[in-house]
Design a protein around this motif. Structure first.
Motif, PDB file in Angstrom:
ATOM      1  N   GLU A  97       0.757  -1.191   0.109  1.00  0.00           N
ATOM      2  CA  GLU A  97       0.040  -0.083   0.017  1.00  0.00           C
ATOM      3  C   GLU A  97       0.899   1.186  -0.119  1.00  0.00           C
ATOM      4  O   GLU A  97       0.666   1.947  -0.596  1.00  0.00           O
ATOM      5  N   ARG A  98       2.107   1.225   0.804  1.00  0.00           N
ATOM      6  CA  ARG A  98       2.739   2.546   0.744  1.00  0.00           C
ATOM      7  C   ARG A  98       3.588   2.740  -0.408  1.00  0.00           C
ATOM      8  O   ARG A  98       3.811   3.582  -0.964  1.00  0.00           O
ATOM      9  N   VAL A  99       3.878   1.324  -1.129  1.00  0.00           N
ATOM     10  CA  VAL A  99       4.737   1.549  -2.285  1.00  0.00           C
ATOM     11  C   VAL A  99       3.975   2.323  -3.273  1.00  0.00           C
ATOM     12  O   VAL A  99       4.301   3.195  -4.023  1.00  0.00           O
ATOM     13  N   GLU A 100       2.620   1.903  -3.431  1.00  0.00           N
ATOM     14  CA  GLU A 100       1.717   2.506  -4.479  1.00  0.00           C
ATOM     15  C   GLU A 100       1.554   4.122  -3.914  1.00  0.00           C
ATOM     16  O   GLU A 100       1.431   5.028  -5.065  1.00  0.00           O
ATOM     17  N   VAL A 104       3.962   5.990  -2.413  1.00  0.00           N
ATOM     18  CA  VAL A 104       5.155   6.556  -2.921  1.00  0.00           C
ATOM     19  C   VAL A 104       5.137   6.681  -4.144  1.00  0.00           C
ATOM     20  O   VAL A 104       5.410   7.934  -4.934  1.00  0.00           O
ATOM     21  N   VAL A 105       4.853   5.737  -5.145  1.00  0.00           N
ATOM     22  CA  VAL A 105       4.807   5.759  -6.613  1.00  0.00           C
ATOM     23  C   VAL A 105       3.872   7.003  -6.972  1.00  0.00           C
ATOM     24  O   VAL A 105       4.000   7.845  -7.805  1.00  0.00           O
ATOM     25  N   LEU A 137      12.567   3.992 -12.317  1.00  0.00           N
ATOM     26  CA  LEU A 137      13.490   4.063 -11.324  1.00  0.00           C
ATOM     27  C   LEU A 137      13.036   3.906  -9.952  1.00  0.00           C
ATOM     28  O   LEU A 137      13.595   3.019  -9.112  1.00  0.00           O
ATOM     29  N   TYR A 138      11.727   4.333  -9.487  1.00  0.00           N
ATOM     30  CA  TYR A 138      10.946   4.354  -8.074  1.00  0.00           C
ATOM     31  C   TYR A 138      10.855   2.870  -8.059  1.00  0.00           C
ATOM     32  O   TYR A 138      11.220   2.539  -6.818  1.00  0.00           O
ATOM     33  N   ARG A 139      10.339   1.954  -8.891  1.00  0.00           N
ATOM     34  CA  ARG A 139       9.639   0.739  -8.376  1.00  0.00           C
ATOM     35  C   ARG A 139      10.981  -0.110  -8.170  1.00  0.00           C
ATOM     36  O   ARG A 139      10.996  -1.018  -7.324  1.00  0.00           O
ATOM     37  N   ASP A 140      12.151  -0.016  -9.128  1.00  0.00           N
ATOM     38  CA  ASP A 140      13.427  -0.785  -9.110  1.00  0.00           C
ATOM     39  C   ASP A 140      14.043  -0.250  -7.495  1.00  0.00           C
ATOM     40  O   ASP A 140      14.334  -1.062  -6.987  1.00  0.00           O
ATOM     41  N   MET A 141      13.908   0.989  -7.252  1.00  0.00           N
ATOM     42  CA  MET A 141      14.463   1.394  -6.083  1.00  0.00           C
ATOM     43  C   MET A 141      13.988   0.908  -4.707  1.00  0.00           C
ATOM     44  O   MET A 141      14.830   0.411  -3.870  1.00  0.00           O
ATOM     45  N   ILE A 142      12.645   0.979  -4.927  1.00  0.00           N
ATOM     46  CA  ILE A 142      11.749   0.588  -3.701  1.00  0.00           C
ATOM     47  C   ILE A 142      11.879  -0.936  -3.413  1.00  0.00           C
ATOM     48  O   ILE A 142      12.229  -1.719  -2.375  1.00  0.00           O
TER      49      ILE A 142
END
Ligand SMILES: O=C(O)C(=O)C[C@]1(C(=O)O)C=C[C@@H](O)C=C1
Length: 115
Positions: free
Chosen positions: A66-69, A71-72, A92-97
């Motif tokens: 939920e937090r990942v979504e 942040v994105v 970049l964000y999905r890979d970094m997270i």
């Protein structure tokens, strides 16, 4: 977004948007400066993962979809505001997270080793 300056550790100013360069050498120097700032910010973000691994009391809380979504969605909204390409930012964000989740798990485990 209005133009502003970010200062590197040597107090060299990075202009936002990037200053107009006429040679590749000049442009690459600008890119090298930007990369240093980006790496420093990544290091600060990495430090936040170390804190998160300490604060979270359950390993199952490390991955929080939920937090990942959240942040994105927030970085995409900001990308739209400042003119950054959404594909670049999202990738970049999905890979970094994903990297951050693995790092957080490693830190979580090593902090509790032998418990
Ligand atoms: O917000 C958190 O809970 C974090 O640990 C940070 C972070 C992130 O990289 O932003 C990393 C892992 C979580 O799955 C969600 C987000």
């Amino acid at each position: 977004m209005s133009s502003h300056k970010i200062f590197t550790e040597k107090r060299k100013a990075i202009e936002y948007p990037a200053r107009k360069c006429t040679t590749m050498a000049e442009l690459r120097d600008e890119i090298d400066q930007l990369d240093r700032v980006i790496v420093e910010l990544l290091s600060v973000r990495q430090g936040c993962m170390e804190q998160a691994a300490e604060i979270k009391q359950d390993r199952n809380l490390v991955r929080d979809e939920e937090r990942v979504e959240d942040v994105v969605a927030k970085v995409l909204a900001h990308a739209d505001k400042v003119g950054a390409h959404p594909e670049l930012v999202e990738m970049l964000y999905r890979d970094m997270i994903e990297w951050c989740i693995n790092y957080e798990m490693t830190v979580f485990d090593s902090a509790r080793d032998g418990d």
